[in-house]
Design an enzyme around this catalytic site. Sequence first.
Site, PDB file in Angstrom:
ATOM      1  N   ASP A  45     -26.660 -40.658  40.492  1.00  0.00           N
ATOM      2  CA  ASP A  45     -26.473 -41.256  39.616  1.00  0.00           C
ATOM      3  C   ASP A  45     -26.656 -39.426  38.296  1.00  0.00           C
ATOM      4  O   ASP A  45     -25.405 -38.667  38.389  1.00  0.00           O
ATOM      5  CB  ASP A  45     -26.601 -42.268  38.371  1.00  0.00           C
ATOM      6  CG  ASP A  45     -27.703 -42.542  38.193  1.00  0.00           C
ATOM      7  OD1 ASP A  45     -28.758 -41.213  38.592  1.00  0.00           O
ATOM      8  OD2 ASP A  45     -28.174 -42.813  37.162  1.00  0.00           O
ATOM      9  N   SER A 139     -34.601 -51.594  36.574  1.00  0.00           N
ATOM     10  CA  SER A 139     -33.998 -51.830  34.939  1.00  0.00           C
ATOM     11  C   SER A 139     -34.535 -52.710  33.874  1.00  0.00           C
ATOM     12  O   SER A 139     -34.099 -52.396  32.978  1.00  0.00           O
ATOM     13  CB  SER A 139     -32.574 -51.532  34.937  1.00  0.00           C
ATOM     14  OG  SER A 139     -31.946 -50.838  35.558  1.00  0.00           O
ATOM     15  N   ASP A 185     -28.459 -47.458  34.700  1.00  0.00           N
ATOM     16  CA  ASP A 185     -28.936 -48.215  34.595  1.00  0.00           C
ATOM     17  C   ASP A 185     -28.586 -49.480  33.319  1.00  0.00           C
ATOM     18  O   ASP A 185     -27.862 -50.397  33.236  1.00  0.00           O
ATOM     19  CB  ASP A 185     -30.634 -48.588  34.732  1.00  0.00           C
ATOM     20  CG  ASP A 185     -31.182 -47.572  35.526  1.00  0.00           C
ATOM     21  OD1 ASP A 185     -30.533 -47.973  36.725  1.00  0.00           O
ATOM     22  OD2 ASP A 185     -32.446 -47.389  35.496  1.00  0.00           O
ATOM     23  N   TYR A 235     -40.123 -38.785  39.281  1.00  0.00           N
ATOM     24  CA  TYR A 235     -38.255 -38.678  39.304  1.00  0.00           C
ATOM     25  C   TYR A 235     -37.662 -37.101  38.949  1.00  0.00           C
ATOM     26  O   TYR A 235     -36.846 -37.000  39.128  1.00  0.00           O
ATOM     27  CB  TYR A 235     -38.151 -39.764  38.246  1.00  0.00           C
ATOM     28  CG  TYR A 235     -36.397 -39.840  37.901  1.00  0.00           C
ATOM     29  CD1 TYR A 235     -36.124 -40.621  38.809  1.00  0.00           C
ATOM     30  CD2 TYR A 235     -35.938 -39.335  36.836  1.00  0.00           C
ATOM     31  CE1 TYR A 235     -34.773 -41.454  38.871  1.00  0.00           C
ATOM     32  CE2 TYR A 235     -34.802 -39.899  36.939  1.00  0.00           C
ATOM     33  CZ  TYR A 235     -33.962 -40.039  37.490  1.00  0.00           C
ATOM     34  OH  TYR A 235     -32.863 -40.587  36.961  1.00  0.00           O
TER      35      TYR A 235
HETATM   36  C1  GLA Z   1     -33.889 -45.047  38.419  1.00  0.00           C
HETATM   37  C2  GLA Z   1     -33.411 -43.998  36.890  1.00  0.00           C
HETATM   38  C3  GLA Z   1     -31.731 -44.361  36.833  1.00  0.00           C
HETATM   39  C4  GLA Z   1     -31.309 -43.648  39.095  1.00  0.00           C
HETATM   40  C5  GLA Z   1     -32.003 -44.808  40.066  1.00  0.00           C
HETATM   41  C6  GLA Z   1     -32.116 -43.804  41.323  1.00  0.00           C
HETATM   42  O1  GLA Z   1     -33.549 -46.095  37.893  1.00  0.00           O
HETATM   43  O2  GLA Z   1     -32.935 -44.909  35.415  1.00  0.00           O
HETATM   44  O3  GLA Z   1     -30.539 -43.412  36.711  1.00  0.00           O
HETATM   45  O4  GLA Z   1     -31.022 -42.575  38.884  1.00  0.00           O
HETATM   46  O5  GLA Z   1     -33.174 -44.190  39.287  1.00  0.00           O
HETATM   47  O6  GLA Z   1     -31.281 -43.604  41.508  1.00  0.00           O
END
Ligand code: GLA
Length: 399
Positions: A45, A139, A185, A235
């Site tokens: 994303d 999420s 999310d 991340y």
């Molecule tokens: C988390 C982030 C999302 C996405 C995922 C991995 O959930 O909040 O935006 O990047 O990781 O796909």
Amino acid sequence: MIEKNLSVPQLAEEAEAEFRRRFGRPPRWITVAPGRVNLIGEHTDYNDGFVLPMAIERYVVLAADAAPAKTSGPGHYTLCSMTSGQNQSWPADGAPPGGQGDWTSYVWGVLDLCQQRGLATGPLEIVLHSTVPVGGGLSSSAALEVATATLVEAITGQTLDPVKKALLCQQAEHEYAGVPCGIMDQFSSVMGRANQLILLDCRSAQAELVPLRGDDVSILITNTNVKHALTGGEYAERRGQCEAAAQCLGVRSLRDCTVTQLAARQADLEPALMRRARHVVSEIERTTRAADTIRRGDWPATGELMYASHESLRDDYAVSCEELDLVVDLARQIGLSGGMYGSRMTGAGFGGCTVSLVRSDQLAAIAERLAAGYLDKTGIQPTMFVSRPAEGARIFRQD
Ligand code: GLA
């Protein structure tokens, strides 16, 4: 073995009862926002790529009313969590004591950003109820942000444009929680549709619905109940590596590169960046292919794409962990003959959940085998549930 999902009316009733117990009156507003599971398209994303998530039948519910007027000083927001038992209060013109990244920051961030846009709620008392596992890659934080934005809509009577609403919640996560997440999310929690997956183009924010009809296949979510990312810095690090790779390749984002083009540029990227880029570029291709195989009802082909996604996340993107790999290996052992089409880690990684595509008539046996195999190797009991694609956020009560 497979946990039941509590319905929205049931959760609302429980949140209402808790609100009455604490504050001695009924809540005036109740809002609800779902978590999400991503079928495929992981860590794409924030690279302007495609994702294929669905909202799940796991929800954050907020029950709220205006705080009673105070005779002096600014009013306060009070937030009480039924899941953790924690309570927190902060002045309506200030910040919660925990500051950035605290559990209150998602609510604080959305209320504050809304206020800056002229959507002021005034001091509130809020009870938070949730069935989205925290830290499970489903999420829970986005659901809390979106439920808060929906609460603001209920209170002010103003409806936010859905894309702007998702972006506002994402901004709260960036600036108040300190996580540089993508848009998947928050978007899923706002835009979820019953029985539909969402093929989201994260560059244009255009969504195409992909029906997941019929009862012959089920989405099984297995929570490893481990979480290895201690700081969350991994991340941001991956995101930085993707940006560095795009810069080396001379493209705006990794969305603008194909698998073939990337292979031809091997010499231009250092090995770690090459691996990160290879995951993203191949995952974007797998995601649009999976939307096609799902439209055709080709479950074995969809499952193969899910396994390939997992391997790429494990080997090239390096965001899996032993426990997630174990659940996916156990799924492979069950195989097509046992009713397992495919499986992969879902969410940011380093623990949390896997998502599996399974034959519905084999669900019970599959869950039993996964749980027994996982418990045997790790000593940890996994938790599991099944979900249909669910409706996005909504106002449940507005007096
Ligand atoms: C988390 C982030 C999302 C996405 C995922 C991995 O959930 O909040 O935006 O990047 O990781 O796909």
